[in-house]
Design a protein around this motif. Structure first.
Motif, PDB file in Angstrom:
ATOM      1  N   PRO A  66       0.795  -1.316  -0.036  1.00 28.51           N
ATOM      2  CA  PRO A  66      -0.154   0.140   0.157  1.00 28.51           C
ATOM      3  C   PRO A  66       0.818   1.248  -0.066  1.00 28.51           C
ATOM      4  CG  PRO A  66      -0.140  -1.197   2.269  1.00 28.51           C
ATOM      5  CD  PRO A  66       0.511  -2.155   1.073  1.00 28.51           C
ATOM      6  N   ASP A  67       1.987   1.189   0.506  1.00 30.00           N
ATOM      7  CA  ASP A  67       2.872   2.324   0.723  1.00 30.00           C
ATOM      8  C   ASP A  67       4.138   1.850  -0.257  1.00 30.00           C
ATOM      9  OD1 ASP A  67       4.036   4.779   1.165  1.00 30.00           O
ATOM     10  OD2 ASP A  67       4.068   4.807   3.262  1.00 30.00           O
ATOM     11  N   GLY A  68       3.882   1.467  -1.321  1.00 27.14           N
ATOM     12  CA  GLY A  68       5.141   0.966  -2.197  1.00 27.14           C
ATOM     13  C   GLY A  68       6.163   1.889  -2.489  1.00 27.14           C
ATOM     14  N   GLN A  70       7.373   1.109   8.130  1.00 25.86           N
ATOM     15  CA  GLN A  70       8.649   0.323   7.300  1.00 25.86           C
ATOM     16  C   GLN A  70       9.587  -0.051   8.142  1.00 25.86           C
ATOM     17  OE1 GLN A  70       8.715   0.109   3.911  1.00 25.86           O
ATOM     18  NE2 GLN A  70       6.610   0.954   3.894  1.00 25.86           N
ATOM     19  N   ILE A  71       9.963   0.502   9.370  1.00 27.01           N
ATOM     20  CA  ILE A  71      10.867   0.070  10.123  1.00 27.01           C
ATOM     21  C   ILE A  71      10.417  -1.353  11.041  1.00 27.01           C
ATOM     22  CG2 ILE A  71      11.624   0.379  12.641  1.00 27.01           C
ATOM     23  CD1 ILE A  71      11.743   3.323  11.992  1.00 27.01           C
ATOM     24  N   LEU A  72       9.301  -1.458  11.241  1.00 23.97           N
ATOM     25  CA  LEU A  72       8.659  -2.833  11.935  1.00 23.97           C
ATOM     26  C   LEU A  72       8.653  -3.901  10.777  1.00 23.97           C
ATOM     27  CD1 LEU A  72       5.809  -1.328  13.846  1.00 23.97           C
ATOM     28  CD2 LEU A  72       7.987  -2.087  14.692  1.00 23.97           C
ATOM     29  N   ALA A  73       8.424  -3.451   9.438  1.00 26.66           N
ATOM     30  CA  ALA A  73       8.664  -4.467   8.320  1.00 26.66           C
ATOM     31  C   ALA A  73       9.918  -5.107   8.103  1.00 26.66           C
ATOM     32  CB  ALA A  73       8.148  -3.852   7.120  1.00 26.66           C
ATOM     33  N   ARG A  74      11.050  -4.407   8.858  1.00 27.45           N
ATOM     34  CA  ARG A  74      12.321  -4.733   8.631  1.00 27.45           C
ATOM     35  C   ARG A  74      13.159  -4.916  10.103  1.00 27.45           C
ATOM     36  NH1 ARG A  74      10.584  -1.626   5.157  1.00 27.45           N
ATOM     37  NH2 ARG A  74      11.207  -1.696   2.742  1.00 27.45           N
ATOM     38  N   LYS A  75      12.161  -5.249  10.985  1.00 28.99           N
ATOM     39  CA  LYS A  75      12.683  -5.545  12.363  1.00 28.99           C
ATOM     40  C   LYS A  75      13.556  -6.569  12.482  1.00 28.99           C
ATOM     41  CE  LYS A  75       8.363  -7.815  13.996  1.00 28.99           C
ATOM     42  NZ  LYS A  75       7.864  -7.449  12.488  1.00 28.99           N
ATOM     43  N   GLN A  76      13.640  -7.564  11.946  1.00 28.42           N
ATOM     44  CA  GLN A  76      14.401  -8.716  11.906  1.00 28.42           C
ATOM     45  C   GLN A  76      15.766  -8.581  11.275  1.00 28.42           C
ATOM     46  OE1 GLN A  76      13.979 -11.731  13.433  1.00 28.42           O
ATOM     47  NE2 GLN A  76      11.686 -11.440  13.623  1.00 28.42           N
ATOM     48  N   GLN A 107       3.894   7.754  11.052  1.00 28.56           N
ATOM     49  CA  GLN A 107       3.379   6.388  11.092  1.00 28.56           C
ATOM     50  C   GLN A 107       3.825   5.455  10.002  1.00 28.56           C
ATOM     51  OE1 GLN A 107      -0.980   6.397  10.590  1.00 28.56           O
ATOM     52  NE2 GLN A 107      -1.330   4.377  11.357  1.00 28.56           N
ATOM     53  N   ARG A 108       4.070   6.171   8.707  1.00 33.21           N
ATOM     54  CA  ARG A 108       4.385   5.455   7.354  1.00 33.21           C
ATOM     55  C   ARG A 108       5.860   4.931   7.693  1.00 33.21           C
ATOM     56  NH1 ARG A 108       3.606   9.406   2.633  1.00 33.21           N
ATOM     57  NH2 ARG A 108       4.403   7.583   1.687  1.00 33.21           N
ATOM     58  N   LEU A 109       6.696   5.971   8.334  1.00 33.87           N
ATOM     59  CA  LEU A 109       8.144   5.644   8.797  1.00 33.87           C
ATOM     60  C   LEU A 109       8.147   4.329   9.793  1.00 33.87           C
ATOM     61  CD1 LEU A 109      10.115   8.946   9.606  1.00 33.87           C
ATOM     62  CD2 LEU A 109      10.209   7.454   7.721  1.00 33.87           C
ATOM     63  N   ASP A 158      13.939  -0.054   0.648  1.00 37.65           N
ATOM     64  CA  ASP A 158      14.771  -1.061   0.136  1.00 37.65           C
ATOM     65  C   ASP A 158      16.056  -0.684  -0.539  1.00 37.65           C
ATOM     66  OD1 ASP A 158      13.041  -3.092   1.097  1.00 37.65           O
ATOM     67  OD2 ASP A 158      11.826  -3.341  -0.849  1.00 37.65           O
ATOM     68  N   ALA A 159      15.898   0.271  -1.454  1.00 35.43           N
ATOM     69  CA  ALA A 159      17.147   1.038  -1.985  1.00 35.43           C
ATOM     70  C   ALA A 159      18.121   1.376  -1.168  1.00 35.43           C
ATOM     71  CB  ALA A 159      16.653   2.086  -3.199  1.00 35.43           C
ATOM     72  N   LEU A 160      17.871   1.896  -0.009  1.00 35.03           N
ATOM     73  CA  LEU A 160      18.676   2.405   0.979  1.00 35.03           C
ATOM     74  C   LEU A 160      19.498   1.445   1.312  1.00 35.03           C
ATOM     75  CD1 LEU A 160      16.436   4.699   2.971  1.00 35.03           C
ATOM     76  CD2 LEU A 160      18.137   5.523   1.562  1.00 35.03           C
ATOM     77  N   GLY A 161      19.075   0.142   1.344  1.00 29.81           N
ATOM     78  CA  GLY A 161      20.058  -0.693   1.666  1.00 29.81           C
ATOM     79  C   GLY A 161      20.668  -0.634   3.081  1.00 29.81           C
ATOM     80  N   GLU A 162      22.209  -0.689   3.310  1.00 28.49           N
ATOM     81  CA  GLU A 162      22.584  -0.512   4.677  1.00 28.49           C
ATOM     82  C   GLU A 162      22.249   0.940   5.228  1.00 28.49           C
ATOM     83  OE1 GLU A 162      26.722  -1.557   4.115  1.00 28.49           O
ATOM     84  OE2 GLU A 162      26.122  -3.721   3.830  1.00 28.49           O
ATOM     85  N   GLU A 163      21.914   1.650   4.509  1.00 27.30           N
ATOM     86  CA  GLU A 163      21.667   3.264   4.827  1.00 27.30           C
ATOM     87  C   GLU A 163      20.216   3.390   5.461  1.00 27.30           C
ATOM     88  OE1 GLU A 163      24.162   5.100   5.340  1.00 27.30           O
ATOM     89  OE2 GLU A 163      25.758   3.874   3.808  1.00 27.30           O
ATOM     90  N   PHE A 164      19.545   2.299   5.381  1.00 29.74           N
ATOM     91  CA  PHE A 164      18.245   2.334   5.837  1.00 29.74           C
ATOM     92  C   PHE A 164      18.032   2.812   7.248  1.00 29.74           C
ATOM     93  CE2 PHE A 164      14.785   0.612   8.210  1.00 29.74           C
ATOM     94  CZ  PHE A 164      13.464   1.111   7.549  1.00 29.74           C
ATOM     95  N   ALA A 165      18.810   2.256   8.210  1.00 33.10           N
ATOM     96  CA  ALA A 165      18.649   2.259   9.614  1.00 33.10           C
ATOM     97  C   ALA A 165      19.212   3.749   9.998  1.00 33.10           C
ATOM     98  CB  ALA A 165      19.470   1.513  10.408  1.00 33.10           C
ATOM     99  N   ALA A 166      20.095   4.160   9.361  1.00 35.75           N
ATOM    100  CA  ALA A 166      20.675   5.494   9.690  1.00 35.75           C
ATOM    101  C   ALA A 166      19.715   6.524   9.174  1.00 35.75           C
ATOM    102  CB  ALA A 166      22.095   5.933   9.216  1.00 35.75           C
ATOM    103  N   THR A 167      19.295   6.570   7.830  1.00 35.70           N
ATOM    104  CA  THR A 167      18.433   7.446   7.249  1.00 35.70           C
ATOM    105  C   THR A 167      17.160   7.420   7.923  1.00 35.70           C
ATOM    106  OG1 THR A 167      19.398   6.865   5.078  1.00 35.70           O
ATOM    107  CG2 THR A 167      17.059   8.002   5.175  1.00 35.70           C
ATOM    108  N   PHE A 168      16.371   6.402   8.282  1.00 32.54           N
ATOM    109  CA  PHE A 168      15.039   6.329   9.032  1.00 32.54           C
ATOM    110  C   PHE A 168      15.357   6.806  10.492  1.00 32.54           C
ATOM    111  CE2 PHE A 168      13.394   4.841   5.032  1.00 32.54           C
ATOM    112  CZ  PHE A 168      12.058   4.449   5.311  1.00 32.54           C
ATOM    113  N   ARG A 169      16.368   6.470  11.080  1.00 29.55           N
ATOM    114  CA  ARG A 169      16.547   7.119  12.400  1.00 29.55           C
ATOM    115  C   ARG A 169      16.429   8.629  12.477  1.00 29.55           C
ATOM    116  NH1 ARG A 169      21.172   4.693  13.329  1.00 29.55           N
ATOM    117  NH2 ARG A 169      20.404   2.894  14.687  1.00 29.55           N
ATOM    118  N   ASP A 170      17.153   9.243  11.452  1.00 33.88           N
ATOM    119  CA  ASP A 170      17.409  10.641  11.308  1.00 33.88           C
ATOM    120  C   ASP A 170      15.897  11.221  10.987  1.00 33.88           C
ATOM    121  OD1 ASP A 170      20.344  10.433  11.700  1.00 33.88           O
ATOM    122  OD2 ASP A 170      20.712  10.899   9.716  1.00 33.88           O
ATOM    123  N   VAL A 171      15.378  10.611   9.943  1.00 31.95           N
ATOM    124  CA  VAL A 171      13.882  11.269   9.747  1.00 31.95           C
ATOM    125  C   VAL A 171      12.938  11.051  10.807  1.00 31.95           C
ATOM    126  CG1 VAL A 171      12.282  11.449   8.067  1.00 31.95           C
ATOM    127  CG2 VAL A 171      14.479  10.980   7.303  1.00 31.95           C
TER     128      VAL A 171
END
Length: 234
Positions: A71-73, A110-116, A105-107, A80-93
Motif C-alpha cells: 500500500p505504501d510501495g 517500514q521500520i517494523l517490516a524490517r525489524k528482523q 506512522q508510515r516510517l 529497500d534501495a537504501l540498503g545498509e543506509e536504511f537504519a541511519a536514514t530512517f533514524r534521522d528522519v
C-alpha cells in the motif's frame, strides 16, 4: 524494465535531481516497479546522508503509492534501495520534529517490516522515538501493536536486560494504558529488578502512572513499599 542506456545515463544527473523530483517520480504514473527500483538505486548510490534524508522527507510529503501489493510501495521501494543506509536514514528522519503523525506512522511501519534485519540494538536506541514521541499517537500505536515481536528480538540474557531497561526508561512518557501494555513485556524480559532499582524513573512517574506500574508488577514488594511511602508523603 528501464533501458540500460537510461539507467547508465541517470548516474551522471542523479545528484542534480531535487528531492521533490524523486518523490514526484515515485508518485507519478506508476511505471513498472522494477524500473523504479533500478532508478532509485542509482539515486541512492549518488546521494550523501543529508540528501537521502531530504528525499525520504519529500516522499513522506507525497501520498502513498501502491506498488506490487504494497500500500505504501513508493516509500517501501525507497527503503529497500537504501540498503545498509536504511537504519541511519530512517533514524534521522524519525527524529524530525516537523513530521506529521501520519508521516511518522508510515516510517514506523517500514521500520517494523524490517525489524528482523535491524535487530534488537536498533530498537534499544530508538524506543522513545517509536513508542513515546509526543504528538504521534498513530505512530506510537503502530509500534505498540508489535511490542511482543520487538521483545522477541532479544534472545540472550544480556539483550533482554538491555531492552527491558530501555522500555523502563520510557515509562514516564507513557500513558496509563501504554504502561499497562509495557508492564508484562518488561516482566517477561526479566526486567522487574531493573525497574525496582531505577529510582530516577520511578520518581518521574505521577501517581496514576505509578499505580499502573505497581498493578503491572503485583509480586514486587519493593514497588509496593515505594507506593506506600508515596501515599504517606501526600
Amino acid at each position: 524494465m528501464a533501458p540500460n542506456s537510461v539507467i547508465a545515463g541517470l548516474g551522471s544527473v542523479a545528484a542534480k535531481i531535487e528531492p521533490s523530483g524523486v518523490a514526484s517520480a515515485l508518485a507519478g504514473g506508476k511505471p513498472e516497479a522494477q524500473a523504479v527500483k533500478q532508478i532509485v538505486r542509482v539515486i541512492v548510490f549518488n546521494a550523501d546522508r543529508d540528501r537521502r534524508n531530504a528525499i525520504t522527507v519529500a516522499i513522506l510529503s507525497s501520498q502513498p503509492v501502491p506498488y506490487e501489493g504494497e500500500p505504501d510501495g513508493s516509500l517501501s521501494i525507497w527503503a529497500d534501495a537504501l540498503g545498509e543506509e536504511f537504519a541511519a536514514t530512517f533514524r534521522d528522519v524519525l527524529a524530525e520534529t516537523h513530521l506529521t503523525d501520519d508521516q511518522a506512522q508510515r516510517l514506523v511501519a517500514q521500520i517494523l517490516a524490517r525489524k528482523q534485519s535491524l535487530g534488537v540494538q536498533f530498537f534499544v536506541s530508538e524506543l522513545a522515538s517509536l513508542f513515546a514521541f509526543a504528538g504521534r499517537s498513530k505512530a506510537n500505536a503502530v509500534a505498540f501493536s508489535q511490542i511482543d515481536e520487538i521483545a522477541a528480538l532479544a534472545r540472550s540474557q544480556g539483550q533482554r536486560s538491555v531492552l527491558a531497561s530501555a522500555f523502563i526508561a520510557i515509562l514516564p512518557s507513557c500513558s496509563v494504558a501504554q504502561i499497562r501494555m509495557l508492564a508484562p513485556v518488561v516482566r517477561n524480559l526479566g526486567g522487574t529488578t531493573n525497574l525496582e532499582k531505577n529510582a530516577s524513573v520511578l520518581a518521574e512517574l505521577d501517581d496514576e502512572q505509578f499505580n499502573a506500574v505497581v498493578e503491572g508488577f503485583p509480586e514486587s514488594k519493593p514497588l509496593q513499599r515505594t507506593l506506600s511511602q508515596r501515599v504517606k508523603e501526600v
